[in-house]
Design an enzyme around this catalytic site. Structure first.
Site, PDB file in Angstrom:
ATOM      1  N   GLY A 267       1.923   1.866  10.630  1.00 28.29           N
ATOM      2  CA  GLY A 267       2.878   3.195  10.604  1.00 28.29           C
ATOM      3  C   GLY A 267       3.511   3.585  11.842  1.00 28.29           C
TER       4      GLY A 267
ATOM      5  N   GLU B 261      -5.599  -5.669  10.340  1.00 27.86           N
ATOM      6  CA  GLU B 261      -4.507  -4.664  10.402  1.00 27.86           C
ATOM      7  C   GLU B 261      -4.887  -3.830  11.648  1.00 27.86           C
ATOM      8  OE1 GLU B 261      -2.496  -3.038   6.819  1.00 27.86           O
ATOM      9  OE2 GLU B 261      -4.289  -2.124   6.980  1.00 27.86           O
TER      10      GLU B 261
ATOM     11  N   HIS C 248      -9.679   0.469   4.494  1.00 25.20           N
ATOM     12  CA  HIS C 248      -8.354   0.534   5.486  1.00 25.20           C
ATOM     13  C   HIS C 248      -8.633   1.468   6.827  1.00 25.20           C
ATOM     14  CE1 HIS C 248      -4.376   2.045   6.132  1.00 25.20           C
ATOM     15  NE2 HIS C 248      -4.144   1.118   5.538  1.00 25.20           N
TER      16      HIS C 248
ATOM     17  N   SER D  57       3.242  -2.608  10.178  1.00 24.67           N
ATOM     18  CA  SER D  57       4.600  -2.529  10.603  1.00 24.67           C
ATOM     19  C   SER D  57       5.196  -3.459  10.179  1.00 24.67           C
ATOM     20  CB  SER D  57       4.759  -2.033  11.738  1.00 24.67           C
ATOM     21  OG  SER D  57       4.435  -0.789  12.176  1.00 24.67           O
TER      22      SER D  57
ATOM     23  N   LYS E 262      -0.174   4.186  -0.231  1.00 17.99           N
ATOM     24  CA  LYS E 262      -0.718   5.300   0.351  1.00 17.99           C
ATOM     25  C   LYS E 262      -0.342   6.538  -0.436  1.00 17.99           C
ATOM     26  CE  LYS E 262       0.356   3.431   4.831  1.00 17.99           C
ATOM     27  NZ  LYS E 262       0.094   3.531   6.164  1.00 17.99           N
TER      28      LYS E 262
ATOM     29  N   GLU F 212      -7.064   4.121   7.717  1.00 15.66           N
ATOM     30  CA  GLU F 212      -6.987   5.395   7.566  1.00 15.66           C
ATOM     31  C   GLU F 212      -8.327   5.790   7.143  1.00 15.66           C
ATOM     32  OE1 GLU F 212      -3.277   5.437   5.582  1.00 15.66           O
ATOM     33  OE2 GLU F 212      -2.315   4.808   7.442  1.00 15.66           O
TER      34      GLU F 212
ATOM     35  N   ASN G 132       0.778  -1.260  -0.027  1.00 17.42           N
ATOM     36  CA  ASN G 132      -0.095   0.152  -0.077  1.00 17.42           C
ATOM     37  C   ASN G 132       1.028   1.327   0.010  1.00 17.42           C
ATOM     38  OD1 ASN G 132      -1.754   1.885   0.622  1.00 17.42           O
ATOM     39  ND2 ASN G 132      -2.323   1.426   2.625  1.00 17.42           N
TER      40      ASN G 132
HETATM   41  C1  PEP Z   1      -0.801   0.058   5.709  1.00 17.15           C
HETATM   42  O1  PEP Z   1      -0.840   0.879   5.188  1.00 17.15           O
HETATM   43  O2  PEP Z   1      -1.801  -0.740   5.615  1.00 17.15           O
HETATM   44  C2  PEP Z   1       0.068  -0.241   6.761  1.00 17.15           C
HETATM   45  C3  PEP Z   1       0.027  -1.782   7.382  1.00 17.15           C
HETATM   46  O3  PEP Z   1       1.153   0.422   6.945  1.00 17.15           O
HETATM   47  P1  PEP Z   1       2.661  -0.209   7.650  1.00 17.15           P
HETATM   48  O4  PEP Z   1       3.105  -1.091   6.937  1.00 17.15           O
HETATM   49  O5  PEP Z   1       3.488   1.302   7.480  1.00 17.15           O
HETATM   50  O6  PEP Z   1       2.339  -0.124   9.146  1.00 17.15           O
END
Ligand code: PEP
Length: 257
Positions: free
Chosen positions: A178, A172, A100, A217, A11, A102, A9
Site C-alpha cells: 500500500g 509481502e 497478512h 504495490s 481488504k 495487517e 485482496n
Molecule cells: C496486500 O493487500 O496484500 C497488498 C499487497 O496491497 P498493495 O498491493 O496495495 O500493496
C-alpha cells in the site's frame, strides 16, 4: 509446471454495487482472451459479509473466491465475532489468507496463531495463502531471511512440509504494501528463492510445486517484470485489484509466464 495465481485482496472495501461492477469488469476482461484463465488462476478476496453475494456474481466465471482471514479454532463454538474456516468453505471459498501483515501488525497475530489458522483452514478443505514478509526496519537490519524463515518455520513446525502441497505462500515485504514502493524483481526473487530453498531442504517435490506469490504495490506496470522472475508464481494484489482493467492486466502479465 506451476500455474501462476493472481489473488486480489479487496481488504475492507466494497459495497454490493461496487462489487457487482468489479466482478463484472474482471469477468468481461477475462472473457476477452480465453488464454488468460487457461494460463493463470484468478481469485478475489472480498470482506466476509460480501462473500456470499460475490460467490453468486462469480459463479459462472473462472474467478475463484477467497477470504481474508479465518478463526484458528475449528468450531463451531463460543468464539464471538470469529468466522470458522468451515463456514468459508461452505460459502464457496477455495482460499483464505492467513498472517497478512495487517493482521500481524494491527491485530497482534503471532506466528503461532497464524500457524493455527493455517491448520484450521486446511482442516476445512481450504487452501491457505500464508503471508510472510519483513518490515523496513528488519530489512535495514539485514534480517529479511531470518524473519521469513521464522514465519515460515512456525507453520512447517506445526503442519509439516507435506501441508505445503495444499497451500500457497505470499512474500509481502511490509514496506511495499500500500506504499507504492515495490520490491525490485531481484529483491523479490532473492526472498522467493530463499523460501523455496527452505522448503526444498525438507521436500524437493513440494518445493518445486508450491506457488510463491509476490505482494506489495503490484500494478499492471510492474507485474510482467516481477512475474518474469523464476520463483515468482504470481501476485497477491491489494490496491490494484480494485480496478478491473488494472487487475486483468496483471493477470495477463502473470499468464505469460
Ligand atoms: C496486500 O493487500 O496484500 C497488498 C499487497 O496491497 P498493495 O498491493 O496495495 O500493496
Amino acid at each position: 509446471m506451476r500455474k501462476p495465481l493472481v489473488a486480489g485482496n479487496w481488504k475492507m472495501h466494497g459495497s454490493h454495487a461496487t462489487n457487482a461492477a468489479l466482478v463484472g469488469g474482471i469477468a468481461t476482461g477475462l472473457a476477452r482472451d480465453a488464454q488468460l484463465a487457461a494460463h493463470c488462476d484468478v481469485a478475489i478476496f472480498p470482506t466476509f459479509v460480501h462473500l456470499e453475494s460475490v460467490a453468486a456474481l462469480a459463479a459462472a466465471t473462472p474467478i475463484a473466491l477467497g477470504a481474508q482471514d479465518c478463526c484458528a479454532e475449528h468450531g463451531p463454538g463460543a468464539y464471538t465475532g470469529e468466522v470458522a474456516a468451515s463456514s468459508l468453505q461452505e460459502l464457496g471459498c477455495r482460499y483464505v489468507l492467513v498472517g497478512h501483515s495487517e493482521r500481524r501488525a494491527l491485530y497482534g497475530e503471532s506466528d503461532e496463531l497464524v500457524a493455527r489458522k493455517f491448520l484450521a483452514a486446511q482442516a476445512a478443505g481450504l487452501v491457505p495463502v500464508l503471508c510472510v514478509g519483513e518490515t523496513l526496519a528488519e530489512r535495514d537490519r539485514d534480517e529479511t531471511h531470518a524473519v521469513v524463515a521464522r514465519q515460515l518455520g512456525a507453520v512447517l513446525e506445526r503442519a509439516g512440509v507435506a501441508a505445503l502441497a495444499r497451500a500457497v505462500v505470499a512474500y509481502e515485504p511490509v514496506w511495499a504494501i500500500g506504499t507504492g514502493r515495490t520490491a525490485t524483481p531481484e529483491q523479490a526473487q532473492d526472498v522467493h528463492a530463499f523460501v523455496r530453498g527452505r522448503i526444498a531442504a525438507l521436500d524437493g517435490n513440494i518445493a518445486g510445486s508450491v506457488r510463491l506469490l509476490y505482494g506489495g504495490s503490484v500494478k499492471a506496470s510492474n507485474a510482467l517484470e516481477l512475474c518474469s522472475m523464476p520463483d515468482v508464481d504470481g501476485g497477491l494484489v491489494g490496491g490494484a485489484s480494485l480496478n478491473a482493467e488494472e487487475f486483468v492486466a496483471i493477470v495477463a502479465a502473470a499468464a505469460r509466464k
